[in-house]
Write an enzyme that holds these catalytic residues in place. Structure first.
Site, PDB file in Angstrom:
ATOM      1  N   SER A 147       1.091  -1.265   0.361  1.00  0.00           N
ATOM      2  CA  SER A 147       0.058  -0.251  -0.010  1.00  0.00           C
ATOM      3  C   SER A 147       1.255   1.207   0.056  1.00  0.00           C
ATOM      4  O   SER A 147       1.993   1.067   0.454  1.00  0.00           O
ATOM      5  CB  SER A 147      -0.869   0.038   0.981  1.00  0.00           C
ATOM      6  OG  SER A 147      -1.299   1.567   1.752  1.00  0.00           O
ATOM      7  N   TYR A 160      -1.335  -1.296  10.834  1.00  0.00           N
ATOM      8  CA  TYR A 160      -1.626  -1.441   8.691  1.00  0.00           C
ATOM      9  C   TYR A 160      -0.245  -1.043   8.264  1.00  0.00           C
ATOM     10  O   TYR A 160      -0.061  -1.737   6.994  1.00  0.00           O
ATOM     11  CB  TYR A 160      -3.331  -1.714   8.863  1.00  0.00           C
ATOM     12  CG  TYR A 160      -3.260  -1.101   7.139  1.00  0.00           C
ATOM     13  CD1 TYR A 160      -3.523  -2.535   6.399  1.00  0.00           C
ATOM     14  CD2 TYR A 160      -3.503  -0.486   5.719  1.00  0.00           C
ATOM     15  CE1 TYR A 160      -3.433  -2.519   4.764  1.00  0.00           C
ATOM     16  CE2 TYR A 160      -3.404  -0.618   4.561  1.00  0.00           C
ATOM     17  CZ  TYR A 160      -3.737  -1.606   4.201  1.00  0.00           C
ATOM     18  OH  TYR A 160      -4.325  -1.916   2.444  1.00  0.00           O
ATOM     19  N   LYS A 164       2.470  -2.944   6.154  1.00  0.00           N
ATOM     20  CA  LYS A 164       2.277  -3.032   4.460  1.00  0.00           C
ATOM     21  C   LYS A 164       4.171  -2.361   4.524  1.00  0.00           C
ATOM     22  O   LYS A 164       4.747  -2.966   3.436  1.00  0.00           O
ATOM     23  CB  LYS A 164       1.402  -1.684   4.292  1.00  0.00           C
ATOM     24  CG  LYS A 164       0.697  -2.261   4.300  1.00  0.00           C
ATOM     25  CD  LYS A 164       0.366  -3.798   3.319  1.00  0.00           C
ATOM     26  CE  LYS A 164      -1.353  -3.909   3.105  1.00  0.00           C
ATOM     27  NZ  LYS A 164      -1.494  -4.714   2.215  1.00  0.00           N
TER      28      LYS A 164
END
Ligand SMILES: NC(=O)c1ccc[n+]([C@@H]2O[C@H](COP(=O)([O-])OP(=O)(O)OC[C@H]3O[C@@H](n4cnc5c(N)ncnc54)[C@H](OP(=O)(O)O)[C@@H]3O)[C@@H](O)[C@H]2O)c1
Length: 253
Positions: A147, A160, A164
């Site tokens: 991401s 998160y 990533k």
């Protein structure tokens, strides 16, 4: 252009999701044989099966396999089915992932565990098991869906974003270790993509996000799928390994 993906065995995780189904469709259009990894309920794949029917893709070109991708026994069982049928895996697309939008200090232990397992430990375990198969073949190709928040922004998605970033680093180290065995490993880092995952984010922050995106729009899932095809093909990316392609409309700038 012929990407020479016809009859390649391609495993895609999170195959029912917004980006996952676009990736599956892109490979099927190239004539690849796709293993769609899903969890819990086959009915989640109804839309994908409808598309396959409408596109007149041979039904045998797509095989759904239920797997718990954070459990090594479940992974080994699922991959066993693939090997029994085709005896090889050419491409792995680690697409499954999930986030919970919560300020860092409000995260519960369970939130952290889910974000870790959905985005990182499952990807590492599946890549390790598929990597062993590719090592025996002396050939293979892995694309990880990371991401743009691995590099910038990330407020509200702290763990998160960190997972990533870990995916990007794992991509580099896997490429380092596996290159001599003719296995390429790369990552695609999407910005905001129009999928169920980003719906809430778009609802709350769409003006800010668009203002921060030089191209002034969000990506479509098929724009992400195109960059995955590019990396997976030895026609277009035969000398590319250990890299990240940002498909983000410039949002990280
Ligand atoms: N949408 C964006 O703006 C955006 C931006 C950057 C990166 N990404 C990344 O792109 C990838 C695909 O996201 P998407 O937008 O297509 O989201 P999505 O539509 O919500 O699809 C996510 C897929 O991942 C699966 N998944 C999630 N956690 C899992 C777990 N623990 N085990 C197995 N499967 C799991 C989901 O399965 P279920 O349906 O069973 O939950 C679903 O198939 C993710 O890695 C995401 O982080 C998305």
């Amino acid at each position: 252009m012929d990407l020479q993906l016809k009859n390649k065995i391609v495993v895609v995780t999170g195959c029912n999701g917004g980006i996952g189904s676009a990736i599956v469709q892109s490979f099927l259009k190239e004539g690849a044989l796709v293993v769609g990894v899903y969890r819990n309920s086959l009915s989640k794949l109804d839309k994908l099966f409808n598309w396959i029917n409408l596109a007149e893709i041979p039904l045998n070109n797509f095989i759904p396999i239920e797997m718990d991708i954070d459990s090594t026994p479940s992974i080994q069982q699922g991959l066993g089915v693939v090997l029994k049928k085709w005896n090889r895996i050419d491409v792995l697309i680690n697409n499954a992932g999930a986030t919970i939008e919560t300020p860092f200090l409000a995260l519960e232990d369970n939130d952290i565990d889910i974000i870790y397992s959905s985005n990182f430990s499952s990807l590492a375990k599946l890549s390790r098991e598929v990597g062993k198969i590719m090592l025996r073949q002396k050939n293979g190709n892995i694309v990880n869906i990371s991401s743009a928040v691995s590099d910038r922004f990330g407020r509200g998605v702290s763990v998160y974003a960190s997972m990533k970033a870990a995916v990007n680093r794992l991509t580099e180290v896997m490429a380092l270790e596996l290159g001599k065995k003719n296995i390429r490993v790369n990552a695609v880092c999407p910005g905001v993509v129009e999928t169920p995952m980003s719906n809430a984010l778009q609802d709350r922050h769409s003006v800010i996000l668009l203002n921060n995106t030089p191209l002034r729009r969000f990506a479509t899932p098929s724009e992400i799928a195109m960059s995955v095809l590019f990396l997976a093909s030895d026609v277009t990316a035969s000398f590319i390994t250990g890299t990240q392609i940002f498909v983000d409309g410039g949002i990280r700038l």
